[in-house]
Write a protein that holds these residues in place. Structure first.
Motif, PDB file in Angstrom:
ATOM      1  N   HIS A  82       0.854  -1.191   0.000  1.00  0.00           N
ATOM      2  CA  HIS A  82       0.000   0.000   0.000  1.00  0.00           C
ATOM      3  C   HIS A  82       0.888   1.239   0.000  1.00  0.00           C
ATOM      4  CE1 HIS A  82      -3.266   2.778   1.011  1.00  0.00           C
ATOM      5  NE2 HIS A  82      -2.380   3.350   1.818  1.00  0.00           N
ATOM      6  N   TRP A 147      -7.665   1.335   2.599  1.00  0.00           N
ATOM      7  CA  TRP A 147      -7.001   0.339   1.754  1.00  0.00           C
ATOM      8  C   TRP A 147      -7.506   0.522   0.336  1.00  0.00           C
ATOM      9  CZ3 TRP A 147      -2.964  -2.828   2.392  1.00  0.00           C
ATOM     10  CH2 TRP A 147      -2.740  -3.767   1.398  1.00  0.00           C
ATOM     11  N   SER A 148      -6.611   0.830  -0.582  1.00  0.00           N
ATOM     12  CA  SER A 148      -7.019   1.326  -1.895  1.00  0.00           C
ATOM     13  C   SER A 148      -7.180   0.241  -2.955  1.00  0.00           C
ATOM     14  CB  SER A 148      -6.008   2.359  -2.394  1.00  0.00           C
ATOM     15  OG  SER A 148      -4.702   1.804  -2.444  1.00  0.00           O
ATOM     16  N   LEU A 149      -6.510  -0.909  -2.805  1.00  0.00           N
ATOM     17  CA  LEU A 149      -6.600  -1.970  -3.805  1.00  0.00           C
ATOM     18  C   LEU A 149      -7.701  -2.937  -3.398  1.00  0.00           C
ATOM     19  CD1 LEU A 149      -5.494  -3.236  -6.380  1.00  0.00           C
ATOM     20  CD2 LEU A 149      -3.847  -4.509  -4.970  1.00  0.00           C
ATOM     21  N   LYS A 150      -8.788  -2.953  -4.187  1.00  0.00           N
ATOM     22  CA  LYS A 150      -9.951  -3.753  -3.829  1.00  0.00           C
ATOM     23  C   LYS A 150     -10.301  -4.707  -4.964  1.00  0.00           C
ATOM     24  CE  LYS A 150     -11.720   0.160  -1.174  1.00  0.00           C
ATOM     25  NZ  LYS A 150     -12.789   1.169  -1.054  1.00  0.00           N
ATOM     26  N   GLU A 166      -8.111   0.127  -8.035  1.00  0.00           N
ATOM     27  CA  GLU A 166      -7.044   0.788  -7.285  1.00  0.00           C
ATOM     28  C   GLU A 166      -7.443   2.255  -7.140  1.00  0.00           C
ATOM     29  OE1 GLU A 166      -4.531   2.208  -5.144  1.00  0.00           O
ATOM     30  OE2 GLU A 166      -3.993   0.125  -5.567  1.00  0.00           O
ATOM     31  N   LEU A 169      -3.723   5.367  -6.781  1.00  0.00           N
ATOM     32  CA  LEU A 169      -2.553   4.956  -7.545  1.00  0.00           C
ATOM     33  C   LEU A 169      -1.347   5.822  -7.192  1.00  0.00           C
ATOM     34  CD1 LEU A 169      -1.627   3.032  -9.843  1.00  0.00           C
ATOM     35  CD2 LEU A 169      -2.108   4.914 -11.423  1.00  0.00           C
ATOM     36  N   GLU A 175      -7.575   6.837  -9.812  1.00  0.00           N
ATOM     37  CA  GLU A 175      -8.306   5.568  -9.740  1.00  0.00           C
ATOM     38  C   GLU A 175      -8.160   4.777 -11.032  1.00  0.00           C
ATOM     39  OE1 GLU A 175     -12.590   4.787  -7.999  1.00  0.00           O
ATOM     40  OE2 GLU A 175     -12.765   5.326 -10.124  1.00  0.00           O
TER      41      GLU A 175
END
Length: 573
Positions: A82, A147-150, A166, A169, A175
């Motif tokens: 992250h 948490w950005s990566l899903k 994401e 980035l 995004e």
């Protein structure tokens, strides 16, 4: 329990690494406190902002400022999994600067705008009282990264979709979306990809590109850049959209219900701009009332028209519209509306606007005029908002001249039941259009919007529609191992008819859905949402369809009381 797990994980390096990826160092509510009280102007009236400090806390609960050079390998690896939001990214969202006089509205609007981003979990903007002097203050900005990566996983009938989002980035707040869908029955594939640069260079311009090829081999490429009236403090807005798409559609023909399928290619250019200025400035210099003046030009071109199109159904056209709107826009900060125990900014106020312009099709200019009004407020029983729009095309046949639309939304106050706190949501939409779909593919009234029946085909069209929605949101009182559960349900019915049909004589369309939000303040992935939506019958094939994990509990339509781009009532353009 979580402290015992942490003690156990400290015994070995790999367990400590796994613990770092799954659990927070401390609860998110401890990392950054959230509040619902707005800053008060009188508290620091006349003081100058001396310093602005920005502190970012990663999803694991660690402050960036606390990191040292002797970090372990698992700490460095976790930081690469992250990437933290950059200080410059956060600073670009602030509506105040060092050297300016304190403005409570600017502090709140900055907090609200950051709260609405995808990469921020919690935000707190406050005054550092301990070092405030007689003529200056310091402002502290605390951000807890989300948490950005899903991952994305969707099921719908015989279709399965996988992908990822994401939302931050490289720590820039940009995004990326990628979704691959496979129809294992028809052996077809769909690929969707998009990239959006939010708040480009601190300008609040959102620029992006979308590329899609769907299960029917329809193609779409969209490039746009837009700056909205994102705040009552915003002075100017504008943008453009360039779009190309090729798709197979149904072409309505007179005196028949058997519509042939044809292929069209479209090039669409859309440019708009506007300016809003404050009127009747409120107490303590708060700006909530504005007059917005906007203009818009659109060019919609069909290429390679089908040979069956003898009546110029797919005829190119362009339009110019201008509008002037009075807007009173305020926000109330509430908790437990759509999200558990987090502040949410609910807009309310009033607006009234007029629109005028011309539609030019087949070298025939058609004047247009419209009005719109909206109102929203909080009452003893809850919150409601209504919006009504009326438009008229002049020099047209009576059946093609008038359009009307009404939208409403209401939710109750939190009700204390024995096992949970509960809110009820109601939302109707009623629209009466004209038969412009007989002269334009773009202007088609349907039920396929995300807030209506997104599983339906856009070729299911009509001139009148009514949709009634009801949603229940529960916030369960008891927790289990620090997991909090917030189930919800959604029921909607709708009707769509042609001009010569009575609305309720048509078949009733319906959908039923269940979902749940799961929150745990001690987990890195501390917010999970699951949903299931069922459509008993879908038009054309009359088969039932279900969707898994595609509906979100905040998809009820609400008025944001911002200045809209000038548009024809009921239609996109």
């Amino acid at each position: 329990m979580y402290y015992k797990i942490e003690e156990f994980s400290d015994k070995k390096k790999y367990t400590k690494f796994l613990h770092r990826l799954v659990f927070r160092r401390e609860a998110d509510s401890v990392s950054v406190k959230s509040r619902i009280e707005k800053p008060v102007q009188s508290s620091y009236e006349g003081k100058i902002i001396r310093n602005i400090t920005i502190e970012t806390i990663d999803p694991f609960g660690y402050k960036i400022s606390d990191r040292t050079d002797n970090r372990k390998w698992y700490d460095r690896l976790a930081e690469r999994v992250h990437i933290d939001s950059k200080r410059s990214t956060i600073k670009n969202y602030l509506l105040f600067k060092e050297g300016e006089h304190y403005n409570a509205q600017k502090l709140y609007e900055s907090e609200r705008v950051l709260r609405n981003t995808q990469f921020v979990n919690r935000v707190n903007i406050s005054i550092v009282d301990s070092i405030s002097t007689q003529d200056s203050i310091d402002v502290a900005v605390q951000i807890l990264d989300s948490w950005s990566l899903k991952p994305r996983l969707r099921f719908s009938g015989n279709k399965i979709g996988v992908g990822f989002i994401e939302g931050n980035l490289l720590g820039l707040g940009h995004e990326v979306k990628v979704l691959y869908t496979n129809d294992f029955k028809e052996k077809d594939n769909q690929l969707f990809g998009s990239y959006t640069a939010y708040n480009l260079f601190g300008s609040f311009i959102n620029a992006g590109i979308v590329v899609e090829k769907d299960l029917d081999d329809n193609e779409r490429v969209n490039f746009s850049a837009n700056r909205e009236f994102f705040s009552p403090l915003t002075r100017w807005a504008g943008g453009f959209t360039f779009e190309y798409f090729m798709r197979k559609v149904l072409m309505p023909l007179q005196n028949t219900t058997d519509f042939p399928e044809v292929q069209i290619k479209v090039y669409n250019q859309d440019l708009w701009g506007g300016y809003q200025f404050p009127v009747f400035v409120g107490d303590k210099a708060e700006i909530s009332r504005n007059i917005a003046v906007l203009g818009r030009f659109q060019n919609y071109q069909y290429k390679d028209n089908p040979a069956l199109d003898q009546n110029d159904f797919f005829a190119s056209y362009n339009s110019f519209l201008a509008s002037a709107t009075f807007i009173e826009r305020k926000f109330a900060v509430k908790k437990n509306v759509f999200r558990y125990n987090l502040p949410e900014d609910i807009p309310y106020g009033k607006s009234f606007g007029i629109t005028g312009g011309v539609l030019n099709r087949s070298s025939r200019p058609i004047p247009y005029a419209g009005i719109a009004g909206s109102f929203g407020t909080f009452t003893r029983s809850g919150y409601f908002t209504v919006k009504a729009q009326y438009g008229r095309l002049f020099n047209e046949d009576e059946v093609n001249s008038n359009s009307f639309r009404f939208d409403g939304s209401y939710f109750t106050k939190l009700q204390n039941w024995r096992f949970a706190q509960v809110r009820h949501f109601f939302s109707p939409t009623f629209a009466v259009g004209n038969e412009r779909y007989n002269s334009s593919y773009k202007d088609r009234m349907n039920l396929s919007e995300d807030t209506e029946f997104p599983a339906y085909s856009t070729d299911f069209i009509g001139t009148k529609k009514l949709i009634l929605r009801y949603q229940t949101q529960f916030f369960i009182n008891k927790t289990w191992k620090n997991f909090h559960f917030s189930p919800y349900s959604i029921v909607a019915v709708g009707w769509l008819s042609q001009r010569d049909q009575k609305l309720f004589s048509t078949k009733t369309q319906s959908k039923i859905g269940l979902g749940i939000l799961i929150d745990n303040p001690y987990l890195v992935f501390n917010r999970i949402q699951l949903s299931f939506m069922f459509y008993p019958t879908v038009p054309f094939d009359n088969k039932s369809v279900f969707e898994f994990n595609d509906y979100r509990n905040n998809m009820m339509p609400f008025n944001n009381f911002g200045a809209d781009k000038p548009h024809f009532v009921n239609f996109e353009n």
